[in-house]
Design a protein around this motif. Sequence first.
Motif, short mmCIF file in Angstrom:
data_model
loop_
_atom_site.label_atom_id
_atom_site.label_comp_id
_atom_site.label_asym_id
_atom_site.label_seq_id
_atom_site.Cartn_x
_atom_site.Cartn_y
_atom_site.Cartn_z
N VAL A 44 0.98 -1.28 -0.07
CA VAL A 44 0.07 0.04 -0.03
C VAL A 44 0.69 1.34 -0.15
O VAL A 44 0.61 2.29 -0.82
N ILE A 45 1.79 1.40 0.78
CA ILE A 45 2.79 2.49 0.79
C ILE A 45 3.48 2.80 -0.63
O ILE A 45 3.78 3.71 -1.03
N PHE A 46 3.94 1.31 -1.07
CA PHE A 46 4.55 1.54 -2.38
C PHE A 46 3.53 2.05 -3.56
O PHE A 46 4.09 2.93 -4.47
N LEU A 47 2.27 1.57 -3.58
CA LEU A 47 1.43 2.32 -4.55
C LEU A 47 0.56 3.19 -4.06
O LEU A 47 -0.81 3.33 -4.68
N ALA A 48 0.58 4.05 -3.13
CA ALA A 48 0.13 4.92 -2.61
C ALA A 48 -0.64 5.86 -3.56
O ALA A 48 -1.81 6.42 -3.55
N LEU A 55 -7.12 7.40 -4.31
CA LEU A 55 -8.60 8.07 -4.27
C LEU A 55 -8.99 7.80 -2.73
O LEU A 55 -10.18 8.42 -2.26
N ILE A 56 -8.28 7.11 -1.93
CA ILE A 56 -8.77 6.78 -0.54
C ILE A 56 -8.16 7.82 0.32
O ILE A 56 -7.01 7.94 0.10
N GLU A 57 -8.90 8.71 1.21
CA GLU A 57 -8.53 9.84 1.70
C GLU A 57 -8.24 9.56 3.11
O GLU A 57 -7.03 10.15 3.56
N GLY A 58 -8.93 8.54 3.78
CA GLY A 58 -8.56 8.41 5.28
C GLY A 58 -7.27 7.53 5.28
O GLY A 58 -7.08 6.27 4.62
N ALA A 59 -6.27 8.04 5.98
CA ALA A 59 -5.05 7.36 6.21
C ALA A 59 -5.30 6.22 7.05
O ALA A 59 -4.69 4.98 7.15
N GLY A 65 -6.70 -0.46 7.35
CA GLY A 65 -7.66 -1.08 7.29
C GLY A 65 -7.47 -2.16 5.89
O GLY A 65 -7.95 -3.35 6.29
N ILE A 66 -6.79 -1.66 5.01
CA ILE A 66 -6.51 -2.59 3.71
C ILE A 66 -5.59 -3.80 4.36
O ILE A 66 -5.61 -4.90 4.02
N PRO A 67 -4.44 -3.30 4.85
CA PRO A 67 -3.35 -4.50 5.21
C PRO A 67 -4.10 -5.11 6.48
O PRO A 67 -3.91 -6.41 6.30
N GLY A 68 -5.05 -4.76 7.46
CA GLY A 68 -5.74 -5.58 8.24
C GLY A 68 -6.69 -6.68 7.67
O GLY A 68 -6.52 -7.69 8.02
N PHE A 69 -7.46 -6.14 6.58
CA PHE A 69 -8.34 -6.88 6.23
C PHE A 69 -7.62 -7.99 5.24
O PHE A 69 -7.97 -9.33 5.16
N THR A 70 -6.50 -7.77 4.42
CA THR A 70 -5.64 -8.73 3.80
C THR A 70 -5.10 -9.78 4.76
O THR A 70 -5.03 -10.84 4.39
#
Length: 130
Positions: A44-48, A55-59, A65-70
């Motif tokens: 996520v950091i690499f492709l931020a 397009l995702i505003e919330g850090a 959220g995305i890494p936790g779900f993954t």
Amino acid sequence: MKKIRSYTSIWNVEKVIYAINDLKLPFPITFNQMTWFVLSLFFVIFLANVPPLSLIEGALLKYLGIPGFTAWFMSQKSFDGKKPVGFIRSIYRYYTNPKVIYSEKKVSEQKVVMEVNVTYVRSEMLGLSN
């Protein structure tokens, strides 16, 4: 069919982390979950700045959220009795391995050139004249 008992699963216990230094975690996590979380966080950091993630505003959503779900998805779900990584690996192997094999080796397909030789047979009717 006779069942053979094996006790190897006793020694394959997944290690669980309950605290990091003096910080007690709200729920225990496994090394597998932690690995998936860190890998997906780096992803996520690499492709931020790439469009779906830019397009995702919330850090909080983007970096937790995305890494936790993954991490949760990769540790909980299974397809055909396999973890998602093993399932994706088997699909990749299916599409990349040769389809025509003999004795576990690829059979190269060769074009067969058919020589078209036509033999004409001339037949004559020999008749007896009276």
